[in-house]
Structure formats: structure tokens, C-alpha cells
Design a protein around this motif. Structure first.
Motif, PDB file in Angstrom:
ATOM      1  N   GLY A 179       0.786  -1.272   0.049  1.00  0.00           N
ATOM      2  CA  GLY A 179       0.031   0.079   0.020  1.00  0.00           C
ATOM      3  C   GLY A 179       0.859   1.304   0.075  1.00  0.00           C
ATOM      4  O   GLY A 179       2.078   1.303  -0.073  1.00  0.00           O
ATOM      5  N   PRO A 238      -4.342   0.434   1.056  1.00  0.00           N
ATOM      6  CA  PRO A 238      -4.097  -0.790   0.321  1.00  0.00           C
ATOM      7  C   PRO A 238      -3.891  -0.706  -1.183  1.00  0.00           C
ATOM      8  O   PRO A 238      -4.690   0.172  -1.773  1.00  0.00           O
ATOM      9  N   ASP A 239      -3.223  -1.506  -2.003  1.00  0.00           N
ATOM     10  CA  ASP A 239      -3.241  -1.308  -3.414  1.00  0.00           C
ATOM     11  C   ASP A 239      -4.483  -2.078  -3.805  1.00  0.00           C
ATOM     12  O   ASP A 239      -5.049  -1.909  -5.015  1.00  0.00           O
TER      13      ASP A 239
END
Length: 416
Positions: A20, A36-37
Motif C-alpha cells: 500500500g 492498500p493497493d
């Protein structure tokens, strides 16, 4: 609004690493938020103490990081723990020459290394002690030597330590070191600090971030066995706290502060290093956790939480009995009434307006049982003073005279 899921809800979330970006930092720098990604997952809070670093535990906005996600006990957001660079590397907040040297120190040892690389000139005359105080912000602390606790603690800097993993020291951590004179200050300091027998220090153990499902093995109950671990849950208002063993796969144990072998107060903090035995749980509310017994610092020494002049005095008594019931009363038969003694305030009860004083003994091999005092016995400045609002700070150095307690007259009867 679409980011309404938590990473901790995913299957295998406790063992899966996530990536992230840090989107905000608290003004104090002690925490922030990371997004977060993964799509549709909400932001996580983090504490700076969870940053795995080579020096200062600090992140900048828009830093790309890797972490574990754990559910929070206080709100609906998850929290990020064991924060590293993407790929698992340690984070270096410093720049230029300082950052380069700390990156080199962080890469000095691997997970399979055991012995520290101590130069030949420092192989001998090694001393042993434990960390009495360490600041993660200033990156230095002090170590008390076991062989001569009567002298002042030695200064220790994190750059002089042989550590694998996140580079910080923990209170009561047992260390081995050489003593040298600092050319810039002319004072003694600890150098080439390692674990006992020249082993590499590990502030983050293999058991630290294992989830509950993987730490379900109980420590063997043996009256002669001693284990080591770090405090993972504690509160100043509670008598109990939780210790997580250093050995991989073993479940936490419950402990009580009145079972701690201490020279003074038992003010336990997170990540304190302790040594203990274990016994069967004796209370239903302990949740089946084993109970820690005979808690001390690693090496069997009593812990010392006090700092300043009181801490320096108690440090000199480290090898004497620690329990008040084992200490002798001050010899009132040889005491001449009116003689002024020195000591330190160790406790003060505002509700009952009484406290205790540690009587200072000039003899290194003698320590006395603490004496009581009442607010009526204190010299107070003249004027309109609200006695209910008087607060006497622990560690204050005082002078006083002694007298016997009049038990027949009801002295201290309210305090039992």
C-alpha cells in the motif's frame, strides 16, 4: 465509500503480506494512514513502533510499504503491523551519509547468522548487563553492568549494536559489550553491543507476528525451566499483562505484576524483555493460558523501572534482597532522635495523604525497609494551600527524621 472492506476479512489474511501507500502522517509523526493497493479495501491505521527500520522509525507521505493487516480493537479500521519496504527490506528514514551507513548496518547480518562479527581487538574484556532505558526517537539508551551495578549506566547508541532485523533495543534486554572512552565527550560508552556470548541481537523474534492459529503450543511446565519473552499487552490500570514467548509457535502466557522481581515499581511497558517460569492457570477467567511465575529480567536480575537519582541509588542495591519483607528495619535503638536522614519518595497516596520513603544507606551492602510518612509530617510553605490538591512526585529527594509508629494511637490505621 466503495472502500468498505477490511483486509483482515480475507482468507489467510493473518499470514499474507499486503502492499500500500502512506496517504497521511500524524502531526506528531507517531502514526498515520495507509491505503492498500487492492481495490475496494479501506485504509489502515499504523503506529510508528511497527516500522521495521535501520534507525529512526519514520515514514514520509506517499511511501510505498508492505505489511500485515490485523483487526483493530478500538475502531472498524484494520491496523498495519510489521511495516517494511516492498519486498520485505528494512526502511531507512535518514539520508546521505547517515542513511548509507545505516543501510549497511541493516544488511550486515542474515536470518541464519548467529555469531556477531566482533573485531579481534574487542574479543576480550566483554561485560554483560541489561538495557535500563532506550529512546526509539533519539536512538540511544543506557545499559547497567551486572559486574559493577554501583557505577552509572553506560551510554549505548543503536549504531554500535550488532542486530539482525529491525534495529532498536528493548528495555531489560540482556546484552554483552565492551567499554570504551568516547573521544568527543571523554565519557565511557558501550561499544560492539551484542547478545550474550557474542550472539546477534534480535529485537523482533520469529514468534512476534505469528497469528493465533500458529501459536497454539503451550510451553512445557517444568519447575526448573526458564523462558524468555516480550510484553505484548499491558495497562497501567490492570495488574495483569500478557507475555509472548520468543520461541516460535508457543502461545502467550498471562502474568501478574505482583509476581515480578523488582527493585521498585513494576511499571511494565510494551516490548519489555522478561524471563519467567510457567505454571498451570488457576483462575477460570485466564482463558486457559499458562501463568508466568518468578518474573525477572533475562539473566535472573530484578527489573529496575526508576530513573534519575532514585534509579541510580536502587541500581547499587541490585544484588541485595528486593522484597520489603526481607529487608531489615532501620535500627531505631542506635538512632539519635533529631538526626537528619536522606531518602527518596517512592509512593504517595493522595486519598489517604500518606506515602513511603526509601531510606538512603551509604553502605553498598545494606538496604533498609521503607518508612512511612504522613502529610502532617511534611514541611509545607505557609499560605492558603489546598491540602487535597497536594501531589508529591515519586523519586523526589527528601530529608527527614525518624520516629516509631504509635500503633496504640491509631497511626496509619486507615491505611491498614
Amino acid at each position: 465509500e466503495e472502500r468498505n472492506r477490511n483486509l483482515s476479512e480475507l482468507p489467510n489474511s493473518e499470514t499474507e503480506r499486503h502492499t500500500g501507500v502512506v496517504v497521511s502522517i500524524m502531526p506528531s509523526g507517531k502514526g498515520g494512514l495507509v491505503v492498500p493497493d487492492r481495490l475496494n479495501f479501506g485504509a489502515l491505521g499504523f503506529s510508528s513502533t511497527e516500522i521495521q527500520s535501520t534507525g529512526a522509525q519514520r515514514l514520509e507521505r506517499f511511501s510505498e510499504i508492505e505489511f500485515f493487516a490485523r483487526p483493530s480493537k478500538y475502531d472498524r479500521k484494520d491496523r498495519a503491523v510489521c511495516i517494511t519496504r516492498r519486498g520485505g527490506g528494512l526502511i531507512t528514514a535518514e539520508r546521505r551519509n547517515t542513511g548509507h551507513s545505516r543501510r549497511m548496518l541493516g544488511a550486515m547480518y542474515g536470518p541464519n547468522d548467529i555469531q556477531a562479527q566482533i573485531p579481534k581487538d574487542f574479543q576480550e574484556n566483554r561485560r554483560r548487563g541489561y538495557i535500563i532505558n532506550y529512546s526509539r526517537e533519539k536512538l540511544y539508551g543506557f545499559v547497567v553492568p551486572f559486574d559493577d551495578p554501583t557505577r552509572n549506566a553506560f551510554f549505548v547508541h543503536i549504531d554500535d549494536c550488532h542486530i539482525y532485523g529491525s534495529r532498536f533495543l528493548k528495555r531489560f534486554q540482556e546484552v554483552e559489550f565492551n567499554v570504551v572512552t568516547d573521544a568527543s565527550t571523554g565519557k565511557s560508552k558501550a561499544l560492539h553491543v551484542s547478545g550474550p556470548n557474542k550472539t546477534i541481537l534480535r529485537s523482533i523474534t520469529d514468534n512476534r507476528y505469528l497469528p493465533t492459529s500458529l501459536t497454539n503450543t503451550k510451553l512445557p511446565i517444568d519447575e526448573n525451566a526458564r523462558y524468555r519473552g516480550s510484553v505484548m499487552v499491558t495497562s497501567q490500570s490492570n495488574n495483569w499483562f500478557i507475555i509472548k514467548p520468543d520461541e516460535k509457535g508457543f502461545e502467550p502466557v498471562i502474568a501478574y505484576k505482583n509476581n515480578i522481581q523488582s527493585l521498585g515499581h513494576r511499571r511494565i511497558q510494551l516490548d519489555d524483555c522478561l524471563e519467567f517460569g510457567v505454571n498451570e492457570p488457576s483462575e477460570q477467567y485466564e482463558g486457559g493460558l499458562l501463568r508466568a511465575t518468578e518474573i525477572s529480567s533475562p539473566g535472573g536480575k530484578p527489573i529496575l523501572c526508576e530513573l534519575g537519582p532514585l534509579g541510580q541509588y536502587l541500581q547499587t542495591k541490585m544484588n541485595l534482597p528486593i522484597y520489603q519483607s526481607e529487608l531489615p528495619e532501620y535500627d531505631m535503638e542506635s538512632y539519635n532522635k533529631g538526626t537528619i536522614l536522606n531518602g527518596f519518595i517512592t509512593s504517595w497516596a493522595s486519598q489517604y495523604k500518606f506515602g513511603q520513603i526509601e531510606i538512603e544507606s551509604p553502605d553498598l551492602d545494606k538496604r533498609y525497609k521503607r518508612c512511612y510518612f504522613k502529610l502532617d509530617d511534611c514541611v509545607i510553605p505557609s499560605g492558603d494551600i489546598d491540602l487535597d490538591r497536594i501531589y508529591i512526585r515519586d523519586g523526589s529527594r527528601v530529608q527527614f527524621e525518624l520516629d516509631n509508629i504509635d500503633y496504640n494511637g491509631g497511626e496509619f490505621s486507615d491505611q491498614n
